[in-house]
Design a protein around this motif. Structure first.
Motif, PDB file in Angstrom:
ATOM      1  N   PHE A  44     -19.830  -6.857 -27.099  1.00 19.24           N
ATOM      2  CA  PHE A  44     -18.997  -7.442 -26.052  1.00 19.24           C
ATOM      3  C   PHE A  44     -19.076  -8.967 -26.090  1.00 19.24           C
ATOM      4  O   PHE A  44     -18.062  -9.662 -25.961  1.00 19.24           O
ATOM      5  N   GLY A  45     -20.282  -9.523 -26.275  1.00 14.55           N
ATOM      6  CA  GLY A  45     -20.433 -10.966 -26.277  1.00 14.55           C
ATOM      7  C   GLY A  45     -19.669 -11.635 -27.403  1.00 14.55           C
ATOM      8  O   GLY A  45     -18.960 -12.623 -27.187  1.00 14.55           O
ATOM      9  N   PHE A  46     -19.791 -11.105 -28.622  1.00 19.04           N
ATOM     10  CA  PHE A  46     -19.105 -11.722 -29.753  1.00 19.04           C
ATOM     11  C   PHE A  46     -17.593 -11.530 -29.663  1.00 19.04           C
ATOM     12  O   PHE A  46     -16.828 -12.465 -29.925  1.00 19.04           O
ATOM     13  N   VAL A  47     -17.150 -10.329 -29.305  1.00 19.34           N
ATOM     14  CA  VAL A  47     -15.712 -10.067 -29.236  1.00 19.34           C
ATOM     15  C   VAL A  47     -15.078 -10.898 -28.121  1.00 19.34           C
ATOM     16  O   VAL A  47     -14.055 -11.574 -28.326  1.00 19.34           O
ATOM     17  N   PHE A  48     -15.658 -10.856 -26.936  1.00 15.00           N
ATOM     18  CA  PHE A  48     -15.104 -11.624 -25.823  1.00 15.00           C
ATOM     19  C   PHE A  48     -15.174 -13.122 -26.092  1.00 15.00           C
ATOM     20  O   PHE A  48     -14.257 -13.874 -25.757  1.00 15.00           O
ATOM     21  N   GLY A  49     -16.259 -13.576 -26.715  1.00 15.18           N
ATOM     22  CA  GLY A  49     -16.377 -14.996 -27.029  1.00 15.18           C
ATOM     23  C   GLY A  49     -15.348 -15.458 -28.028  1.00 15.18           C
ATOM     24  O   GLY A  49     -14.779 -16.551 -27.891  1.00 15.18           O
ATOM     25  N   LEU A  51     -12.384 -14.023 -28.643  1.00 11.96           N
ATOM     26  CA  LEU A  51     -11.047 -13.933 -28.046  1.00 11.96           C
ATOM     27  C   LEU A  51     -10.780 -15.059 -27.060  1.00 11.96           C
ATOM     28  O   LEU A  51      -9.641 -15.505 -26.915  1.00 11.96           O
ATOM     29  N   SER A  52     -11.820 -15.514 -26.389  1.00 14.39           N
ATOM     30  CA  SER A  52     -11.652 -16.578 -25.389  1.00 14.39           C
ATOM     31  C   SER A  52     -12.124 -17.928 -25.917  1.00 14.39           C
ATOM     32  O   SER A  52     -12.416 -18.832 -25.126  1.00 14.39           O
ATOM     33  N   ALA A  53     -12.170 -18.054 -27.250  1.00 15.17           N
ATOM     34  CA  ALA A  53     -12.638 -19.308 -27.828  1.00 15.17           C
ATOM     35  C   ALA A  53     -11.647 -20.442 -27.643  1.00 15.17           C
ATOM     36  O   ALA A  53     -11.994 -21.610 -27.835  1.00 15.17           O
ATOM     37  N   VAL A  54     -10.419 -20.120 -27.285  1.00 10.05           N
ATOM     38  CA  VAL A  54      -9.423 -21.169 -27.066  1.00 10.05           C
ATOM     39  C   VAL A  54      -9.755 -22.008 -25.834  1.00 10.05           C
ATOM     40  O   VAL A  54      -9.262 -23.125 -25.687  1.00 10.05           O
ATOM     41  N   VAL A  57     -14.962 -21.481 -22.043  1.00 11.51           N
ATOM     42  CA  VAL A  57     -15.830 -20.375 -21.678  1.00 11.51           C
ATOM     43  C   VAL A  57     -16.157 -19.498 -22.881  1.00 11.51           C
ATOM     44  O   VAL A  57     -17.236 -18.905 -22.968  1.00 11.51           O
ATOM     45  N   GLY A  58     -15.271 -19.437 -23.847  1.00 12.93           N
ATOM     46  CA  GLY A  58     -15.531 -18.638 -25.030  1.00 12.93           C
ATOM     47  C   GLY A  58     -16.710 -19.158 -25.832  1.00 12.93           C
ATOM     48  O   GLY A  58     -17.558 -18.383 -26.295  1.00 12.93           O
ATOM     49  N   PHE A  59     -16.795 -20.480 -26.002  1.00 13.74           N
ATOM     50  CA  PHE A  59     -17.932 -21.055 -26.716  1.00 13.74           C
ATOM     51  C   PHE A  59     -19.227 -20.853 -25.943  1.00 13.74           C
ATOM     52  O   PHE A  59     -20.292 -20.634 -26.544  1.00 13.74           O
ATOM     53  N   VAL A  60     -19.148 -20.929 -24.633  1.00 18.66           N
ATOM     54  CA  VAL A  60     -20.342 -20.697 -23.819  1.00 18.66           C
ATOM     55  C   VAL A  60     -20.843 -19.266 -24.001  1.00 18.66           C
ATOM     56  O   VAL A  60     -22.045 -19.020 -24.142  1.00 18.66           O
ATOM     57  N   LEU A  62     -20.313 -17.299 -26.615  1.00 24.94           N
ATOM     58  CA  LEU A  62     -20.842 -17.146 -27.967  1.00 24.94           C
ATOM     59  C   LEU A  62     -22.248 -17.733 -28.085  1.00 24.94           C
ATOM     60  O   LEU A  62     -23.141 -17.115 -28.686  1.00 24.94           O
ATOM     61  N   LEU A  63     -22.460 -18.918 -27.510  1.00 19.21           N
ATOM     62  CA  LEU A  63     -23.787 -19.517 -27.560  1.00 19.21           C
ATOM     63  C   LEU A  63     -24.806 -18.687 -26.793  1.00 19.21           C
ATOM     64  O   LEU A  63     -25.944 -18.498 -27.249  1.00 19.21           O
ATOM     65  N   ALA A  64     -24.396 -18.166 -25.639  1.00 20.66           N
ATOM     66  CA  ALA A  64     -25.305 -17.324 -24.866  1.00 20.66           C
ATOM     67  C   ALA A  64     -25.639 -16.041 -25.635  1.00 20.66           C
ATOM     68  O   ALA A  64     -26.775 -15.552 -25.588  1.00 20.66           O
ATOM     69  N   THR A  65     -24.665 -15.507 -26.354  1.00 14.38           N
ATOM     70  CA  THR A  65     -24.915 -14.298 -27.151  1.00 14.38           C
ATOM     71  C   THR A  65     -25.889 -14.579 -28.285  1.00 14.38           C
ATOM     72  O   THR A  65     -26.783 -13.766 -28.565  1.00 14.38           O
ATOM     73  N   LEU A  66     -25.728 -15.744 -28.944  1.00 14.47           N
ATOM     74  CA  LEU A  66     -26.652 -16.098 -30.021  1.00 14.47           C
ATOM     75  C   LEU A  66     -28.072 -16.288 -29.501  1.00 14.47           C
ATOM     76  O   LEU A  66     -29.044 -15.823 -30.108  1.00 14.47           O
ATOM     77  N   LEU A  67     -28.198 -16.983 -28.372  1.00 11.95           N
ATOM     78  CA  LEU A  67     -29.534 -17.172 -27.801  1.00 11.95           C
ATOM     79  C   LEU A  67     -30.139 -15.836 -27.361  1.00 11.95           C
ATOM     80  O   LEU A  67     -31.338 -15.602 -27.513  1.00 11.95           O
ATOM     81  N   GLY A  68     -29.297 -14.960 -26.810  1.00  9.59           N
ATOM     82  CA  GLY A  68     -29.777 -13.631 -26.446  1.00  9.59           C
ATOM     83  C   GLY A  68     -30.217 -12.834 -27.661  1.00  9.59           C
ATOM     84  O   GLY A  68     -31.197 -12.077 -27.604  1.00  9.59           O
ATOM     85  N   ALA A  69     -29.511 -13.024 -28.784  1.00 11.04           N
ATOM     86  CA  ALA A  69     -29.902 -12.337 -30.012  1.00 11.04           C
ATOM     87  C   ALA A  69     -31.255 -12.838 -30.508  1.00 11.04           C
ATOM     88  O   ALA A  69     -32.076 -12.049 -31.013  1.00 11.04           O
ATOM     89  N   ARG A  70     -31.526 -14.135 -30.363  1.00  9.28           N
ATOM     90  CA  ARG A  70     -32.829 -14.656 -30.752  1.00  9.28           C
ATOM     91  C   ARG A  70     -33.936 -14.058 -29.883  1.00  9.28           C
ATOM     92  O   ARG A  70     -35.017 -13.723 -30.378  1.00  9.28           O
ATOM     93  N   ILE A  71     -33.682 -13.946 -28.589  1.00 14.01           N
ATOM     94  CA  ILE A  71     -34.689 -13.358 -27.695  1.00 14.01           C
ATOM     95  C   ILE A  71     -34.923 -11.894 -28.055  1.00 14.01           C
ATOM     96  O   ILE A  71     -36.073 -11.427 -28.109  1.00 14.01           O
ATOM     97  N   ALA A  72     -33.835 -11.154 -28.305  1.00 17.99           N
ATOM     98  CA  ALA A  72     -33.970  -9.742 -28.678  1.00 17.99           C
ATOM     99  C   ALA A  72     -34.695  -9.598 -30.016  1.00 17.99           C
ATOM    100  O   ALA A  72     -35.514  -8.682 -30.200  1.00 17.99           O
TER     101      ALA A  72
END
Length: 277
Positions: A44-49, A51-54, A57-60, A62-72
């Motif tokens: 959901f994070g990558f797909v939504f990020g 799609l909304s990269a225009v 909020v989309g970049f936010v 995506l960055l939150a998803t990457l940081l969450g992936a590092r924590i996981a």
């Protein structure tokens, strides 16, 4: 002398007595909910990020998803160290000092460990699917092992074409046969568990961190050996020179010999008084 062999080292059945088997089993039990959780959140994070990269909020996202992936990935590294027998430390590829918020975010995006963690989390979903195989085999095999204690009863193995697949166990021979089938199923399930855990351990070693083994040990030993060889060589050379310098068999010593005491026709040997003119 009689040597007692550890039960866990016995072929085929030793898997029942090995403690690592049950740690691996716990890892697979945890992998099922974690795999679905990672798949849902990060997909959901990558797909939504994307799609909304225009918009910003989309970049936010995506960055939150990457940081969450590092924590996981850090949690998965800890889990692998505890249950899979690995000894991993996090990759040291993120600079500690950065100037500004943009550089602070960029260092995580540029770090290879971030994308390795994402790759591991994507593969974890397939591990979740495979983990169902040994767990289902255990769920069906364990009741059959107890068949001699609970017959008559009907064992259910799911459905086929809308009809339940059952086995009515009513006599002792049938119960003993069911117990034999159950033991074979449990042993096969535990061996598959260890096999899947081995694959997960290799994945974790390749993607989640660096091993903490001291790889400089052999180098230091080699250097030490070279030093000892050099010392022996130096001692040997010095011993040779000492022996050569202290050899009493030298034809002449360093005493002064007058020129008139040497016969010109001889090889340099001193001439006695009787030979002088």
């Amino acid at each position: 002398m009689v040597s007692l062999r550890s039960p866990s080292r016995l072929p085929v059945v030793g898997v029942l007595a090995a403690g690592r088997t049950y740690r691996h089993l716990l890892y697979l039990l945890l992998a099922i909910p974690l795999g679905f959780l990672y798949s849902a959140l990060f997909s959901f994070g990558f797909v939504f990020g994307l799609l909304s990269a225009v918009v910003l909020v989309g970049f936010v996202v995506l960055l939150a998803t990457l940081l969450g992936a590092r924590i996981a990935a850090g949690f998965e590294r800890w889990l692998a160290n505890r249950l899979l027998g690995t000894d991993l430390e996090r990759y040291d590829d993120v600079p500690a000092d950065t100037d500004g918020a943009v550089a602070g975010v960029r260092k995580y995006v540029d770090a290879a460990s971030t994308w390795r963690g994402v790759g591991f989390l994507l593969l974890k979903y397939f591990v979740t699917v495979i983990a169902f195989v040994p767990l289902v085999a255990l769920a069906f095999g364990l009741p059959l092992v107890l068949a001699p204690l609970r017959y008559p009863y009907v064992a259910t193995f799911g459905e086929s074409n809308g009809e339940p697949v059952t086995w009515a166990i009513e006599t002792l021979p049938e119960a003993l046969l069911a117990a034999s089938v159950g033991v074979i199923g449990v042993l096969a399930a535990l061996h598959v568990t260890n096999l899947v855990a081995y694959v997960c351990r290799q994945m974790a070693t390749a993607l989640l961190g660096e091993t903490t083994e001291d790889e400089a040990g052999p180098v230091r030993e080699s250097v030490a050996d070279d030093g000892r060889d050099s010392a022996r060589s130096d001692d040997g050379s010095s011993g040779t020179s000492d022996s050569a310098g202290g050899d009493d068999s030298a034809p002449f010593d360093d005493a002064f010999i007058p020129a008139d005491a040497v016969d010109p026709d001889s090889d340099g040997a001193p001439v006695g008084d009787e030979d002088r003119p």
